[in-house]
Design an enzyme around this catalytic site. Structure first.
Site, short mmCIF file in Angstrom:
data_model
loop_
_atom_site.label_atom_id
_atom_site.label_comp_id
_atom_site.label_asym_id
_atom_site.label_seq_id
_atom_site.Cartn_x
_atom_site.Cartn_y
_atom_site.Cartn_z
CB CYS A 234 -1.04 -0.20 1.23
SG CYS A 234 -2.29 0.66 1.06
CG HIS B 241 -3.08 -2.87 4.07
ND1 HIS B 241 -1.76 -2.15 3.94
CD2 HIS B 241 -4.02 -1.59 3.68
CE1 HIS B 241 -1.44 -0.95 4.78
NE2 HIS B 241 -3.41 -1.15 3.75
CD GLU C 128 0.55 -4.62 6.13
OE1 GLU C 128 0.60 -5.64 5.45
OE2 GLU C 128 0.60 -3.57 6.12
N1 GLN Z 1 -3.01 6.27 1.35
C1 GLN Z 1 -1.76 6.28 1.83
C2 GLN Z 1 -1.02 6.72 1.31
O1 GLN Z 1 -1.40 7.61 -0.03
C3 GLN Z 1 -2.06 4.44 1.45
C4 GLN Z 1 -3.04 4.40 2.41
C5 GLN Z 1 -1.90 2.63 3.07
O2 GLN Z 1 -1.15 2.34 3.41
N2 GLN Z 1 -2.91 1.99 3.82
O3 GLN Z 1 0.21 7.32 1.10
#
Ligand code: GLN
Length: 191
Positions: free
Chosen positions: A78, A169, A171
């Site tokens: 992410c 995610h 994790e």
């Molecule tokens: N929206 C977050 C970003 O732009 C990422 C979100 C996440 O890691 N769950 O960094």
């Protein structure tokens, strides 16, 4: 194997517990010395702007790039995937430019900013329950990047030789299969 988890911001503790489950040696990475001590690195989910600022502040951005050039495999989940991208659309925040994709932050919009879905995996027949939290979308994929899984036509898991990214995610689940996939990538690299 000593596997580092970048521990500047975000859900690094969750990655650490998955690595422990896999009987690996997880190392929280906040300094060059800690980075030097690991064979592979995970960049966790969190807030990519903050991770970027802290990478720069502690000069880990250059060090990670150096290690990547020497062959260290890296997995970003992410926010971690955002940090690894070549281009972050409409943003001038720090990016490491290690995988040739363009990525758009928070791209599922507000109403749907968090959702869960069963997805397919390259190394297993059983579906994987993926958690997306204010997830990005991988909008363009170029040179040597292979899509490993899609959700509703959007690529959500992709890799090159030495970089793995997911817009969700793993994790945050008990399912270790994607971490196992990454560890296999690292083992292939060193064997
Ligand atoms: N929206 C977050 C970003 O732009 C990422 C979100 C996440 O890691 N769950 O960094």
């Amino acid at each position: 194997m000593k596997v580092g988890v970048l521990a500047l911001q975000g859900d690094f503790r969750e990655h650490i517990s998955i690595l422990k489950k896999l009987k690996l040696t997880p190392i929280e990475v906040r300094t060059k010395e800690e980075l030097d001590n690991v064979k592979a690195l995970i960049i966790p989910g969190g807030e990519s702007t903050t991770i970027g600022k802290l990478l720069k502040k502690y000069q880990l951005d250059k060090e990670i790039k150096k290690r990547y050039k020497k062959g260290m495999p890296i997995y970003g989940t992410c926010a971690g995937a955002i940090v690894l991208a070549k281009e972050i659309i409409d943003s001038d925040q720090l990016n490491l430019d290690l995988i040739d994709v363009s990525i758009e932050r928070n791209a599922y919009g507000r109403q749907a900013d968090s959702f869960e879905a069963d997805i397919s995996l390259p190394n297993s027949k059983k579906p994987f329950h993926a958690i997306f939290i204010r997830a990005p979308k991988i909008k363009q994929i170029r040179n040597g990047v292979k899509i490993l899984s899609k959700h509703k036509k959007e690529p959500i898991l992709a890799r090159t030789d030495n970089i793995l990214i997911s817009t969700f995610h793993p994790e945050l689940t008990e399912d270790t299969r994607i971490h196992e996939y990454f560890i296999q990538m690292a083992k292939d690299k060193y064997n």
